[in-house]
Motif scaffolding. Structure first.
Motif, PDB file in Angstrom:
ATOM      1  N   UNK A  42      96.582  37.200 -54.067  1.00 46.15           N
ATOM      2  CA  UNK A  42      97.864  36.977 -54.522  1.00 46.15           C
ATOM      3  C   UNK A  42      98.518  35.936 -54.020  1.00 46.15           C
ATOM      4  N   UNK A  43      99.031  35.072 -54.894  1.00 49.82           N
ATOM      5  CA  UNK A  43      99.624  33.719 -54.284  1.00 49.82           C
ATOM      6  C   UNK A  43     100.890  34.215 -53.713  1.00 49.82           C
ATOM      7  N   UNK A  44     101.733  35.088 -54.097  1.00 54.95           N
ATOM      8  CA  UNK A  44     102.816  35.402 -53.333  1.00 54.95           C
ATOM      9  C   UNK A  44     103.013  36.929 -52.928  1.00 54.95           C
ATOM     10  N   UNK A  45     103.141  37.312 -51.795  1.00 55.67           N
ATOM     11  CA  UNK A  45     103.187  38.622 -51.437  1.00 55.67           C
ATOM     12  C   UNK A  45     104.496  39.461 -52.065  1.00 55.67           C
ATOM     13  N   UNK A  46     104.154  40.629 -52.396  1.00 53.32           N
ATOM     14  CA  UNK A  46     105.268  41.350 -53.100  1.00 53.32           C
ATOM     15  C   UNK A  46     106.262  41.764 -52.007  1.00 53.32           C
ATOM     16  N   UNK A  47     107.616  41.511 -52.003  1.00 48.47           N
ATOM     17  CA  UNK A  47     108.486  41.973 -51.324  1.00 48.47           C
ATOM     18  C   UNK A  47     109.657  42.451 -52.297  1.00 48.47           C
ATOM     19  N   UNK A  48     110.468  43.606 -51.905  1.00 52.05           N
ATOM     20  CA  UNK A  48     111.493  44.074 -52.690  1.00 52.05           C
ATOM     21  C   UNK A  48     112.607  42.850 -52.636  1.00 52.05           C
ATOM     22  N   UNK A  49     113.028  42.815 -53.734  1.00 48.63           N
ATOM     23  CA  UNK A  49     114.223  41.785 -54.056  1.00 48.63           C
ATOM     24  C   UNK A  49     115.535  42.527 -53.918  1.00 48.63           C
ATOM     25  N   UNK A  50     116.488  41.861 -53.297  1.00 44.29           N
ATOM     26  CA  UNK A  50     117.814  42.349 -53.206  1.00 44.29           C
ATOM     27  C   UNK A  50     118.743  41.307 -54.331  1.00 44.29           C
ATOM     28  N   UNK A  51     119.390  42.138 -54.960  1.00 48.98           N
ATOM     29  CA  UNK A  51     120.228  41.550 -55.928  1.00 48.98           C
ATOM     30  C   UNK A  51     121.476  41.647 -55.740  1.00 48.98           C
ATOM     31  N   UNK A  52     122.563  40.667 -55.878  1.00 53.96           N
ATOM     32  CA  UNK A  52     123.830  40.781 -55.399  1.00 53.96           C
ATOM     33  C   UNK A  52     124.659  40.420 -56.800  1.00 53.96           C
ATOM     34  N   UNK A  53     125.552  41.397 -57.251  1.00 54.34           N
ATOM     35  CA  UNK A  53     125.999  40.914 -58.436  1.00 54.34           C
ATOM     36  C   UNK A  53     127.787  41.053 -58.206  1.00 54.34           C
ATOM     37  N   UNK A  54     128.519  40.039 -58.754  1.00 55.34           N
ATOM     38  CA  UNK A  54     129.748  40.026 -58.529  1.00 55.34           C
ATOM     39  C   UNK A  54     130.575  40.273 -59.853  1.00 55.34           C
TER      40      UNK A  54
END
Length: 67
Positions: A42-54
């Motif tokens: 895999x070219x990019x390791x899978x990490x959980x993403x944090x999403x901030x919403x305003x």
């Protein structure tokens, strides 16, 4: 009609074209064989993403200054 053996430059051009084609085919075969032997990585390791919403309300000052 000219004798083909006296046209040395035509043979030189044909030889150059043949060598270029041979190098291209060889490079393609080597690239294909190397790609087949490697394990898929895999070219990019899978990490959980944090999403901030305003949240913006229609009465907020930021919204009223934009509109």
């Amino acid at each position: 009609m000219s004798d083909w053996t006296s046209l040395w430059y035509v043979w030189l051009i044909l030889l150059m074209v043949f060598l270029l084609l041979l190098c291209g085919v060889s490079a393609s075969c080597i690239k294909f064989c190397c790609r087949k032997k490697r394990l898929p990585v895999e070219s990019f390791p899978r990490h959980p993403c944090d999403l901030a919403g305003i949240g913006m309300d229609s009465d907020s000052t930021a919204h009223s200054t934009v509109t």
